[in-house]
Write a protein that holds these residues in place. Structure first.
Motif, PDB file in Angstrom:
ATOM      1  N   VAL A 197       0.829  -1.210   0.000  1.00  0.00           N
ATOM      2  CA  VAL A 197       0.000   0.000   0.000  1.00  0.00           C
ATOM      3  C   VAL A 197       0.861   1.255   0.000  1.00  0.00           C
ATOM      4  N   LEU A 198       1.819   1.331   0.932  1.00  0.00           N
ATOM      5  CA  LEU A 198       2.574   2.578   1.109  1.00  0.00           C
ATOM      6  C   LEU A 198       3.583   2.831  -0.009  1.00  0.00           C
ATOM      7  N   SER A 199       3.946   1.799  -0.785  1.00  0.00           N
ATOM      8  CA  SER A 199       4.887   2.005  -1.889  1.00  0.00           C
ATOM      9  C   SER A 199       4.168   2.417  -3.181  1.00  0.00           C
ATOM     10  N   ASP A 200       2.850   2.327  -3.180  1.00  0.00           N
ATOM     11  CA  ASP A 200       2.050   2.710  -4.340  1.00  0.00           C
ATOM     12  C   ASP A 200       1.441   4.088  -4.067  1.00  0.00           C
ATOM     13  N   PRO A 201       1.823   5.126  -4.802  1.00  0.00           N
ATOM     14  CA  PRO A 201       1.356   6.483  -4.504  1.00  0.00           C
ATOM     15  C   PRO A 201      -0.163   6.601  -4.417  1.00  0.00           C
ATOM     16  N   LYS A 202      -0.899   5.944  -5.312  1.00  0.00           N
ATOM     17  CA  LYS A 202      -2.346   6.059  -5.307  1.00  0.00           C
ATOM     18  C   LYS A 202      -2.956   5.368  -4.083  1.00  0.00           C
ATOM     19  N   LYS A 203      -2.472   4.159  -3.790  1.00  0.00           N
ATOM     20  CA  LYS A 203      -2.996   3.439  -2.622  1.00  0.00           C
ATOM     21  C   LYS A 203      -2.629   4.171  -1.337  1.00  0.00           C
ATOM     22  N   LYS A 204      -1.395   4.691  -1.302  1.00  0.00           N
ATOM     23  CA  LYS A 204      -0.948   5.428  -0.125  1.00  0.00           C
ATOM     24  C   LYS A 204      -1.827   6.662   0.102  1.00  0.00           C
ATOM     25  N   GLU A 205      -2.159   7.358  -0.971  1.00  0.00           N
ATOM     26  CA  GLU A 205      -3.015   8.539  -0.855  1.00  0.00           C
ATOM     27  C   GLU A 205      -4.387   8.165  -0.293  1.00  0.00           C
ATOM     28  N   GLN A 206      -4.925   7.036  -0.782  1.00  0.00           N
ATOM     29  CA  GLN A 206      -6.218   6.565  -0.294  1.00  0.00           C
ATOM     30  C   GLN A 206      -6.135   6.187   1.189  1.00  0.00           C
ATOM     31  N   PHE A 207      -5.051   5.519   1.563  1.00  0.00           N
ATOM     32  CA  PHE A 207      -4.881   5.106   2.957  1.00  0.00           C
ATOM     33  C   PHE A 207      -4.747   6.325   3.861  1.00  0.00           C
ATOM     34  N   ASP A 208      -3.937   7.305   3.425  1.00  0.00           N
ATOM     35  CA  ASP A 208      -3.765   8.525   4.228  1.00  0.00           C
ATOM     36  C   ASP A 208      -5.082   9.283   4.377  1.00  0.00           C
ATOM     37  N   GLN A 209      -5.904   9.225   3.343  1.00  0.00           N
ATOM     38  CA  GLN A 209      -7.163   9.965   3.363  1.00  0.00           C
ATOM     39  C   GLN A 209      -8.224   9.275   4.220  1.00  0.00           C
ATOM     40  N   PHE A 210      -8.386   7.960   4.058  1.00  0.00           N
ATOM     41  CA  PHE A 210      -9.478   7.250   4.704  1.00  0.00           C
ATOM     42  C   PHE A 210      -9.114   6.624   6.050  1.00  0.00           C
ATOM     43  N   GLY A 211      -7.823   6.353   6.283  1.00  0.00           N
ATOM     44  CA  GLY A 211      -7.440   5.643   7.494  1.00  0.00           C
ATOM     45  C   GLY A 211      -7.604   4.141   7.339  1.00  0.00           C
ATOM     46  N   SER A 212      -7.114   3.402   8.319  1.00  0.00           N
ATOM     47  CA  SER A 212      -7.044   1.946   8.194  1.00  0.00           C
ATOM     48  C   SER A 212      -8.408   1.289   8.024  1.00  0.00           C
ATOM     49  N   THR A 213      -9.362   1.596   8.897  1.00  0.00           N
ATOM     50  CA  THR A 213     -10.652   0.898   8.858  1.00  0.00           C
ATOM     51  C   THR A 213     -11.402   1.160   7.562  1.00  0.00           C
ATOM     52  N   ASN A 214     -11.542   2.434   7.180  1.00  0.00           N
ATOM     53  CA  ASN A 214     -12.266   2.763   5.948  1.00  0.00           C
ATOM     54  C   ASN A 214     -11.534   2.275   4.707  1.00  0.00           C
ATOM     55  N   PHE A 215     -10.203   2.270   4.749  1.00  0.00           N
ATOM     56  CA  PHE A 215      -9.424   1.768   3.617  1.00  0.00           C
ATOM     57  C   PHE A 215      -9.752   0.304   3.355  1.00  0.00           C
ATOM     58  N   HIS A 216      -9.802  -0.502   4.433  1.00  0.00           N
ATOM     59  CA  HIS A 216     -10.069  -1.926   4.263  1.00  0.00           C
ATOM     60  C   HIS A 216     -11.503  -2.196   3.843  1.00  0.00           C
ATOM     61  N   GLN A 217     -12.396  -1.266   4.091  1.00  0.00           N
ATOM     62  CA  GLN A 217     -13.762  -1.437   3.601  1.00  0.00           C
ATOM     63  C   GLN A 217     -13.839  -1.216   2.098  1.00  0.00           C
ATOM     64  N   ARG A 218     -12.873  -0.473   1.547  1.00  0.00           N
ATOM     65  CA  ARG A 218     -12.873  -0.141   0.127  1.00  0.00           C
ATOM     66  C   ARG A 218     -11.983  -1.059  -0.701  1.00  0.00           C
ATOM     67  N   PHE A 219     -10.939  -1.624  -0.068  1.00  0.00           N
ATOM     68  CA  PHE A 219      -9.953  -2.414  -0.808  1.00  0.00           C
ATOM     69  C   PHE A 219      -9.880  -3.835  -0.253  1.00  0.00           C
ATOM     70  N   SER A 220      -9.968  -4.824  -1.149  1.00  0.00           N
ATOM     71  CA  SER A 220      -9.753  -6.214  -0.765  1.00  0.00           C
ATOM     72  C   SER A 220      -8.251  -6.506  -0.784  1.00  0.00           C
ATOM     73  N   GLN A 221      -7.862  -7.676  -0.288  1.00  0.00           N
ATOM     74  CA  GLN A 221      -6.442  -8.031  -0.304  1.00  0.00           C
ATOM     75  C   GLN A 221      -5.933  -8.170  -1.732  1.00  0.00           C
ATOM     76  N   GLU A 222      -6.786  -8.659  -2.636  1.00  0.00           N
ATOM     77  CA  GLU A 222      -6.377  -8.756  -4.042  1.00  0.00           C
ATOM     78  C   GLU A 222      -6.132  -7.370  -4.624  1.00  0.00           C
ATOM     79  N   ASP A 223      -6.982  -6.384  -4.239  1.00  0.00           N
ATOM     80  CA  ASP A 223      -6.755  -5.010  -4.694  1.00  0.00           C
ATOM     81  C   ASP A 223      -5.416  -4.485  -4.180  1.00  0.00           C
ATOM     82  N   ILE A 224      -5.126  -4.793  -2.924  1.00  0.00           N
ATOM     83  CA  ILE A 224      -3.899  -4.290  -2.291  1.00  0.00           C
ATOM     84  C   ILE A 224      -2.663  -4.806  -3.012  1.00  0.00           C
ATOM     85  N   PHE A 225      -2.666  -6.080  -3.405  1.00  0.00           N
ATOM     86  CA  PHE A 225      -1.468  -6.686  -3.988  1.00  0.00           C
ATOM     87  C   PHE A 225      -1.424  -6.611  -5.522  1.00  0.00           C
ATOM     88  N   ARG A 226      -2.417  -5.974  -6.125  1.00  0.00           N
ATOM     89  CA  ARG A 226      -2.432  -5.889  -7.590  1.00  0.00           C
ATOM     90  C   ARG A 226      -1.186  -5.144  -8.094  1.00  0.00           C
TER      91      ARG A 226
END
Length: 297
Positions: A56-85
């Protein structure tokens, strides 16, 4: 996997730079890599956490989403497959001297491998492990033994001889390497795991590495003491009991228990004494007991 803060997982503060994130990941991933910690489930779980955080943190787009939504909301939006894509760090591990047999497919599963690889290319993977139960006798667990087992593998019946180590207990698992399902795309075969159940014995009870025998003695033997003969796993042995021994007292025979796995020591055998009270007495026996009662016994 617990939804921890990814910065915390990597030991960083929010806002860490890309270089700081990469350095932290490299250090932790090498430390907890499964090849350096074989069989260590805690290290494997930490490795999973570290890679998810870095994906997540090495991908600028995912990192931006994580910084914006926080851990709980991020996991509601992204599955593990999304994270590792598109996530691929094979080169990093190759540079560190680790193999490139796709450790991710083994510990995360094929779904994550497909997302991480991004090209759908087939990759080597270890075959499925097999499990079966095996029964051994009390004597076999005491002495150790060789036991034949039969199982189905790749559609064919196979037999093999398994060494039962002396001292094994119920619940132990024996691993036979490479006797599971064949690997995929040249990967190693899985393993065969045998779950052991040790049978009971009509005379002896097991307490860890110790053996307990319940043994009755006559009232006269308990009162006067002396030598008695008792059965053991090594044959009959003489045992000295002290005068006045009480029911329930255990007398030790040192070193006549089970071997302790992984050491040169053995448990002990304990003879639990029970004073026998006859249900019927002869006329003479009754007279003698009445005399003892008159003397306060």
């Amino acid at each position: 996997m617990a939804q921890r803060d990814y910065y915390e997982v990597l030991g960083l503060k929010k806002g860490a730079s890309a270089d700081e994130i990469k350095r932290a990941y490299r250090k932790l991933a090498v430390k907890y890599h499964p090849d350096k910690n074989p069989g260590n489930k805690e290290a494997e779980e930490r490795f999973k956490e570290i890679n998810e955080a870095y994906a997540v943190l090495s991908d600028p787009k995912k990192k931006e989403q994580f910084d914006q939504f926080g851990s709980t909301n991020f996991h509601q939006r992204f599955s593990q497959e999304d994270i590792f894509r598109g996530f691929n760090v094979d080169d990093l591990f190759r540079d560190q001297g680790f193999g490139t047999d796709d450790i991710f497919s083994r510990i995360f599963g094929d779904a994550v491998r497909r997302q991480r690889g991004g090209r759908g290319r087939p990759m080597a993977a270890k075959g499925e492990d097999f499990s079966m139960e095996i029964q051994v006798t009390f004597r076999d667990a005491y002495d150790g033994a060789e036991k034949r087992v039969a199982f189905m593998r790749d559609g064919a019946r196979e037999e093999l001889s398994v060494k039962i180590p002396a001292g094994i207990e119920s619940g132990a698992r024996l691993r036979v390497a490479g006797r599971g399902a064949p690997g995929h795309m040249g990967g190693p075969a899985g393993d065969l795991y045998l779950s052991v159940t040790v049978g009971t014995d009509p005379l002896f009870q097991r307490e860890g590495a110790d053996i307990v025998l319940n043994h009755e003695v006559r009232f006269s033997q308990a009162a006067l003491g002396g030598q008695i003969e008792v059965p053991t796993m090594e044959g009959a042995k003489r045992l000295k009991i002290p005068a006045g021994i009480q029911s329930g007292t255990k007398v030790r025979l040192k070193g006549l228990g089970f071997p302790v796995l992984g050491s040169q020591t053995r448990g002990d055998m304990y003879v639990r004494i029970a004073v026998h009270v006859p249900e019927k007495l002869t006329t003479r026996q009754r007279e003698l007991v009445e005399q003892l009662a008159a003397e306060g016994l």
